[in-house]
Motif scaffolding. Structure first.
Motif, mmCIF file in Angstrom:
data_model
loop_
_atom_site.group_PDB
_atom_site.id
_atom_site.type_symbol
_atom_site.label_atom_id
_atom_site.label_comp_id
_atom_site.label_asym_id
_atom_site.label_seq_id
_atom_site.Cartn_x
_atom_site.Cartn_y
_atom_site.Cartn_z
ATOM 1 N N ALA A 2 0.816 -1.210 0.000
ATOM 2 C CA ALA A 2 0.000 0.000 0.000
ATOM 3 C C ALA A 2 0.853 1.266 0.000
ATOM 4 O O ALA A 2 0.392 2.315 -0.405
ATOM 5 N N ASP A 3 2.095 1.171 0.449
ATOM 6 C CA ASP A 3 2.961 2.345 0.486
ATOM 7 C C ASP A 3 3.834 2.454 -0.771
ATOM 8 O O ASP A 3 4.871 3.087 -0.761
ATOM 9 N N LYS A 123 -1.482 5.884 -6.601
ATOM 10 C CA LYS A 123 -1.340 5.291 -5.263
ATOM 11 C C LYS A 123 -2.659 4.670 -4.814
ATOM 12 O O LYS A 123 -2.677 3.574 -4.250
ATOM 13 N N SER A 127 -3.326 0.706 -4.133
ATOM 14 C CA SER A 127 -3.768 0.280 -2.795
ATOM 15 C C SER A 127 -4.934 -0.702 -2.878
ATOM 16 O O SER A 127 -5.117 -1.532 -1.992
ATOM 17 N N ASP A 130 -3.988 -4.719 -3.394
ATOM 18 C CA ASP A 130 -3.474 -5.565 -2.292
ATOM 19 C C ASP A 130 -4.456 -6.654 -1.923
ATOM 20 O O ASP A 130 -5.615 -6.531 -1.967
#
Length: 130
Positions: A2-3, A123, A127, A130
């Motif tokens: 997620a990062d 981003k 995310s 995942d």
């Protein structure tokens, strides 16, 4: 993941390519997410300068220890240069995915940038994977 890293000033595709416009030239590479998914990159096959490319056309192939994947162009243009360093050091993409461009395009269609993702949008997209 997620990062996953995404830098402002770049545009992104859902296939994990990035494009950065510098003047009238566009640099194209793959994202941190893509290089992580591929693993150690061992070979990159890129087009010769002079080739006309349309958005979403294949720009070449990236081979890793895990897989071989096509590299797609985020925007249309003419290949003006490929990163010669990648012939002997394809792993540079793993080390610095945003500083290691693969292809430079000229005569780019900047109007196509509006159809790409910003860093924040990319981003958010990643995310959800995942």
């Amino acid at each position: 993941m997620a990062d996953t890293q995404a830098k402002d000033g770049y545009y992104y595709t859902e296939k994990h390519e990035w494009v950065k416009v510098e003047g009238d030239v566009a640099l194209i590479g793959i994202t941190d997410f893509a290089q992580n998914a591929l693993g150690d990159i061992v070979f990159i096959d890129l087009p010769k300068p002079g080739k006309q490319i349309k958005a979403k056309d294949s720009l070449g192939t990236i081979e890793s220890v895990k897989a071989a994947e096509d590299l797609y162009s985020p925007i249309s243009g003419e290949v003006v240069e490929t990163n010669a360093t990648l012939g002997s050091n394809p792993q540079a993409v793993n080390a610095e995915p945003f500083d290691t461009w693969m292809v430079k395009l000229k005569n780019i269609q900047t109007s196509e940038l509006g159809g790409l993702l910003t860093a924040a949008q990319y981003k958010e997209y990643v995310s959800k994977l995942d």
